[in-house]
Write a protein that holds these residues in place. Structure first.
Motif, PDB file in Angstrom:
ATOM      1  N   LEU A  31       0.854  -1.079   0.046  1.00  0.00           N
ATOM      2  CA  LEU A  31      -0.044   0.051   0.055  1.00  0.00           C
ATOM      3  C   LEU A  31       1.151   1.247  -0.090  1.00  0.00           C
ATOM      4  CD1 LEU A  31      -2.821   1.351   0.174  1.00  0.00           C
ATOM      5  CD2 LEU A  31      -2.362   1.316   2.739  1.00  0.00           C
ATOM      6  N   VAL A  32       0.580   2.222  -0.935  1.00  0.00           N
ATOM      7  CA  VAL A  32       1.429   3.458  -0.901  1.00  0.00           C
ATOM      8  C   VAL A  32       0.877   4.426  -0.609  1.00  0.00           C
ATOM      9  CG1 VAL A  32       2.535   5.008  -2.807  1.00  0.00           C
ATOM     10  CG2 VAL A  32       2.490   2.520  -3.334  1.00  0.00           C
ATOM     11  N   ARG A  33      -0.660   4.563  -0.746  1.00  0.00           N
ATOM     12  CA  ARG A  33      -1.287   5.824  -0.309  1.00  0.00           C
ATOM     13  C   ARG A  33      -2.986   5.424  -0.338  1.00  0.00           C
ATOM     14  NH1 ARG A  33       0.235  11.042  -0.347  1.00  0.00           N
ATOM     15  NH2 ARG A  33       2.382  10.415  -0.488  1.00  0.00           N
ATOM     16  N   ALA A  34      -3.579   5.655   0.606  1.00  0.00           N
ATOM     17  CA  ALA A  34      -5.072   5.637   0.716  1.00  0.00           C
ATOM     18  C   ALA A  34      -5.659   6.944   0.756  1.00  0.00           C
ATOM     19  CB  ALA A  34      -5.563   4.763   1.770  1.00  0.00           C
ATOM     20  N   THR A  35      -6.905   7.156  -0.012  1.00  0.00           N
ATOM     21  CA  THR A  35      -7.317   8.514   0.247  1.00  0.00           C
ATOM     22  C   THR A  35      -8.249   8.697   1.166  1.00  0.00           C
ATOM     23  OG1 THR A  35      -9.301   7.886  -1.380  1.00  0.00           O
ATOM     24  CG2 THR A  35      -7.186   8.674  -2.503  1.00  0.00           C
ATOM     25  N   GLN A  36      -8.800   9.880   1.539  1.00  0.00           N
ATOM     26  CA  GLN A  36      -9.968   9.800   2.214  1.00  0.00           C
ATOM     27  C   GLN A  36     -11.400   9.439   1.623  1.00  0.00           C
ATOM     28  OE1 GLN A  36     -10.132  14.013   3.432  1.00  0.00           O
ATOM     29  NE2 GLN A  36      -8.050  14.111   4.407  1.00  0.00           N
ATOM     30  N   ASP A  37     -12.543   9.567   2.275  1.00  0.00           N
ATOM     31  CA  ASP A  37     -13.437   8.912   1.834  1.00  0.00           C
ATOM     32  C   ASP A  37     -14.013   9.973   0.560  1.00  0.00           C
ATOM     33  OD1 ASP A  37     -13.652   7.111   3.853  1.00  0.00           O
ATOM     34  OD2 ASP A  37     -15.294   8.330   4.988  1.00  0.00           O
ATOM     35  N   LYS A  38     -13.613  11.122   0.396  1.00  0.00           N
ATOM     36  CA  LYS A  38     -14.264  11.790  -0.683  1.00  0.00           C
ATOM     37  C   LYS A  38     -13.328  11.555  -1.950  1.00  0.00           C
ATOM     38  CE  LYS A  38     -11.377  15.811   0.550  1.00  0.00           C
ATOM     39  NZ  LYS A  38     -11.279  17.293   1.094  1.00  0.00           N
ATOM     40  N   GLY A  39     -12.116  10.984  -1.813  1.00  0.00           N
ATOM     41  CA  GLY A  39     -11.224  10.392  -2.997  1.00  0.00           C
ATOM     42  C   GLY A  39     -10.503  11.646  -3.479  1.00  0.00           C
TER      43      GLY A  39
END
Length: 414
Positions: A223-231
């Motif tokens: 996993l490099v990066r995950a966004t917030q819910d809004k993307g």
């Protein structure tokens, strides 16, 4: 009876930056809709630098899919010259909402080329008429981006993976499909992993990913990066690296790990401190100063000088005094992913604001019979940094700034 129309869809060039969310669109009027594209009429371009502007332009043979709320099929419009045309599009008998999708009503995001021109083929956008119309008096449709662009910097060669996959929820992103009677796209997913980009060489690559939905970006299985819910924001680009550009490694004789920095993709990982004192080439070439993790950089990979001046394709350079009061030469990366990374090489003791100089050892290229090379750094009264290499014999004691030893970049100081 429905009339067959010749539609020409006007579309202005579309731009986005790393700091804003820019929509793009165009106007349509009458039985024909003229297309205008800003110059240069290239597939896609991006200004140099970390915060450059991405500009999209339609190209010949680009296609738009257009539909309306009274039909289930799509009309295809193809760009020829300055216009998009469709010979089978038909007006409606009653006013309807019209929708347009680029590059079509479905977009396969797998196996993207990664080049800046090619990413334009995946720059999904959609729009609708501001009010219902039969189309008999022409259409006006403003399109807005539905994707964000990831600018992927592959930092090394074989030592780092570049296999980009994206998840939304528990499934893998594979593409986009137009929403029914809505100016937007749904994300298409797969139970099995879908590769959006693979790359083997260090460098910068571009891919389109869904905007407005929460996603997680993976490189291989990491996993490099995950966004917030809004993307991610549609019409915005984001820079990610496939590995760290800073780190540390153990060094013999030093109580704590030595930090390193990388200034450009594929470049060496420079220690952030010199070996204590100066040494002869005979001692430097032994590579025994800090143990097996470190070595003298080669002339070619040192990369700070080109044609006897600062290598302005990779770094910028200033002569300055650091926080410890030492005058020296600071090199900073200028390519995406590296603009916040710097390397400071101290000048000789006694350096002044008006003048400073230093010489560092570098090793000859693989297979060369030469002795070491000197990297000479000089700053005159005008604060102009002069940076050049010269081949030397075995005489002289100079500074050593080691680089990290890695599997795909073996010790070449022989």
């Amino acid at each position: 009876m429905k009339k067959t129309l010749l539609f020409l869809i006007a579309a202005t060039a579309m731009m986005m930056t790393g700091c804003s969310n820019d929509d793009f669109g165009g106007a349509t009027q009458g039985m024909t809709l003229n297309a205008t594209v800003e110059q240069p009429a290239s597939r896609a371009t991006m200004d140099e630098g970390e915060k450059g502007t991405y500009k999209f332009s339609f190209a010949v043979n680009d296609m738009l899919n257009v539909t309306n709320s009274q039909v289930e099929s799509y009309y295809t419009f193809t760009k020829q010259g300055e216009t998009f045309t469709s010979t089978n599009a038909q007006t409606t008998t009653a006013a309807a909402d019209w929708y347009a999708y680029f590059p079509g009503n479905t977009v396969n995001l797998a196996g993207q080329t990664g080049d800046l021109t090619g990413v334009a083929n995946y720059y999904a956008c959609a729009g609708k008429t501001a009010s219902a119309t039969t189309g008999a008096d022409g259409l006006t449709i403003a399109l807005k981006p539905q994707v964000a662009i990831l600018r992927i910097v592959k930092v090394d060669g074989n030592s780092t993976t570049c296999d980009i996959n994206v998840k939304t929820g528990e499934k893998w992103v594979s593409g986009l499909t137009a929403k029914s009677n809505e100016a937007g796209f749904d994300v298409v997913t797969s139970e099995s992993k879908v590769t959006l980009l693979t790359a083997s060489e260090p460098g910068t690559y571009y891919i389109a990913v869904p905007a407005g939905v929460k996603i997680a970006i993976y490189n291989g299985g990491t996993l490099v990066r995950a966004t917030q819910d809004k993307g991610l924001t549609a019409g915005k680009y984001y820079t990610l690296t496939t590995g760290p550009v800073r780190g540390s490694a153990d060094a013999e004789g030093i109580s704590k790990p030595v930090e390193w920095v990388q200034l450009w993709a594929g470049g060496p990982k420079f220690a952030t401190q010199n070996v204590a004192g100066t040494m002869s080439w005979t001692d430097a070439v032994k590579n025994k100063f800090w143990g097996d993790n470190w070595r003298v950089p080669t002339k070619d990979e040192m990369g700070l000088s080109a044609n006897n001046t600062v290598n302005t394709e990779k770094v910028s350079a200033v002569y300055r005094r650091n926080e410890n009061g030492v005058w020296g030469f600071e090199f900073t990366g200028i390519t995406p992913g590296y603009t916040n990374v710097s390397l400071f090489l101290p000048a000789n003791p006694g350096a002044l604001e008006s003048y400073g100089a230093a010489t560092y050892w570098t090793a000859p290229p693989v297979g060369s019979n030469n002795a070491g090379y000197q990297l000479s750094l000089i700053c005159d009264g005008n604060h102009v940094v002069k940076c050049y290499y010269a081949a030397l014999g075995h005489n002289g004691d100079y500074y050593v700034r080691p680089v990290l030893v890695e599997n795909d970049n073996p010790n070449t100081a022989q």
